[in-house]
Design an enzyme around this catalytic site. Structure first.
Site, short mmCIF file in Angstrom:
data_model
loop_
_atom_site.label_atom_id
_atom_site.label_comp_id
_atom_site.label_asym_id
_atom_site.label_seq_id
_atom_site.Cartn_x
_atom_site.Cartn_y
_atom_site.Cartn_z
N HIS A 1 13.60 -9.13 -6.45
CA HIS A 1 13.88 -8.73 -7.85
C HIS A 1 15.37 -8.80 -8.16
CE1 HIS A 1 9.93 -6.15 -7.92
NE2 HIS A 1 9.77 -7.32 -7.33
N GLU B 1 3.16 -9.61 1.40
CA GLU B 1 4.43 -9.20 0.78
C GLU B 1 5.56 -9.40 1.80
OE1 GLU B 1 5.28 -8.24 -2.21
OE2 GLU B 1 3.35 -7.84 -3.18
N HIS C 1 0.67 -12.71 -4.24
CA HIS C 1 0.76 -12.86 -5.71
C HIS C 1 1.68 -14.02 -6.09
CE1 HIS C 1 4.75 -10.90 -6.22
NE2 HIS C 1 4.37 -10.05 -5.27
N ASP D 1 9.78 -12.81 -2.70
CA ASP D 1 8.73 -11.93 -3.25
C ASP D 1 7.99 -12.67 -4.34
OD1 ASP D 1 7.16 -9.84 -4.06
OD2 ASP D 1 8.78 -8.68 -4.94
N GLU E 1 0.79 -9.06 -10.04
CA GLU E 1 1.12 -7.91 -9.17
C GLU E 1 2.37 -7.20 -9.64
OE1 GLU E 1 2.84 -5.57 -5.91
OE2 GLU E 1 3.75 -7.28 -6.92
N GLU E 2 3.34 -7.96 -10.13
CA GLU E 2 4.64 -7.35 -10.47
C GLU E 2 4.55 -6.39 -11.65
OE1 GLU E 2 7.00 -7.31 -8.59
OE2 GLU E 2 7.15 -9.16 -7.43
ZN LIG Z 1 5.65 -8.82 -4.28
#
Ligand SMILES: [Zn+2]
Length: 384
Positions: A354, A170, A82, A111, A145-146
């Protein structure tokens, strides 16, 4: 597979230079313009790797990309990564790509912008002769995706339905890790409708929606521990508004997770039973509204085959591959939930997704690229 190590080491400067360009564009899931700018770069990179790239246009979120490459074999491989991040516009200005102490930092680098690039680089490393042993290789780069892939899930389902194996890029935190299992997630909104009344003058005519919701929350939270692997969390509550008014409205957001389909379905049924049960506060009306569902990514026979390939390739690289289970969901839940053999967590090694400390570890890039390349080389023989 050691043969790929030197080429993978040689590729590191180019990988870092290119991921820097991708990372230094804000591409939060709700920032269509930013995601599409990243998409233009990713698309050009896929074209350079020999893919024909279709653009799956989206109105609300960024456009998704579908790279396609045909071969002479039978095995149909799907790779997924993603392009969106969890960070709002302006984050790059505050903390752009930077290298410190052997780590590369930047919003979304771990990520998982570097994961997409690792996948493409691994395909480059194995070269056209190996790629031709596949029936087809499809590479989805999605935009959302998030936030649970609301726009891209139909595309992922359609492509997974005609794939024999799925590799999800991922990230992971240890060079020996791959991800084989992820809990499924069911999201819900629970609303209670009561009756407003003056809290001092006519309290008996009121029906307290907050009180009913409180009882429901206790009953829902009590499902924890009653079904194996289930976790349920009420994460947000709103209701009422004034101290002297019996509240007519209250609602809660909650989610349930479970590791396999049996317990996931049992969890969903148990939630519905709680809501269907008798009301503690009479004359209140309760509505349960299901939200996004990610089916569990469970370990199937097909996934075990993929793990075996990763173990063999990894052993040759001095790795001891350890299949991991995690509570977090990814697009691998969608493909694995459909029963398509799926191996996840194949992106680069680092920490703190994140989080402002997010980074990848540069010294671990070559081994990971060689692992990916080795898996891609071995799959047509092992699963074709
Ligand atoms: Zn991810």
């Amino acid at each position: 597979m050691r043969e790929y190590l030197q080429a993978a080491s040689d590729a590191v400067p180019a990988v870092l230079a290119e991921v820097r360009e991708w990372v230094d564009i804000d591409s939060g899931s709700h920032d269509k313009e930013g995601v599409d700018r990243v998409g233009a770069l990713v698309r050009a990179r896929l074209v350079r790797a020999g893919f024909a790239v279709e653009i799956d246009r989206q109105q609300v979120y960024g456009d998704n990309l579908v790279g396609r490459r045909a071969g002479d074999g039978t095995l149909r491989l799907l790779l997924i990564g993603h392009m969106d991040t969890v960070y709002p516009r302006g984050t790059v200005a505050q903390r752009p790509f930077a290298v410190r102490d052997g780590r590369a930092y930047g919003p979304g680098i771990f990520d998982m912008k570097s994961g997409i690039l690792a996948g493409i680089t691994a395909l480059d490393l194995v070269g056209p002769d190996v790629l031709a042993r596949y029936g087809s290789i499809t590479f989805i780069c999605n935009s959302d995706e998030e936030i649970g892939s609301p726009g891209s899930t139909p595309l992922i389902q359609a492509e997974a339905a005609r794939a024999d194996a799925v590799l999800v890029l991922e990230p992971t935190r240890n060079p020996n890790f791959v991800t084989v299992a992820r809990k499924g997630i069911a999201a819900y909104t629970l609303s209670v409708q009561g009756v407003a009344a003056h809290a001092g003058v006519t309290p008996e005519s009121g029906r307290n929606a907050i009180l009913e919701l409180a009882h429901l929350i206790v009953a829902l939270q009590a499902l924890n521990g009653t079904i194996p692997t289930l976790s349920l969390n009420v994460g947000a509550v709103t209701g009422g508004g004034q101290r002297n008014v019996v509240p007519a409205e209250a609602s809660a957001l909650f989610e349930m997770r479970a590791a396999d389909r049996e317990h996931f379905d049992a969890g969903r049924a148990a939630i519905e039973a709680v809501v269907a049960g008798p009301r503690i506060v009479p004359d209140t009306t309760v509505t349960l509204e299901p939200g996004a569902v990610h089916l569990p990514l469970a370990v199937t026979e097909g996934a075990r085959q993929l793990v075996a390939v990763a173990e063999t390739v990894g052993a040759d690289l001095g790795l001891s591959i350890q299949p991991q289970s995690t509570g977090g969901a990814s697009d691998g839940n969608t493909t694995g939930g459909m029963g398509i053999p799926t191996l996840d967590g194949l992106g680069l090694i680092g920490q703190h997704s994140h989080n402002p400390a997010e980074h990848i570890t540069i010294a671990q890039i070559p081994t990971r690229l060689a692992l990916l390349a080795g898996i891609i080389r071995a799959l047509p023989e092992q699963m074709g």
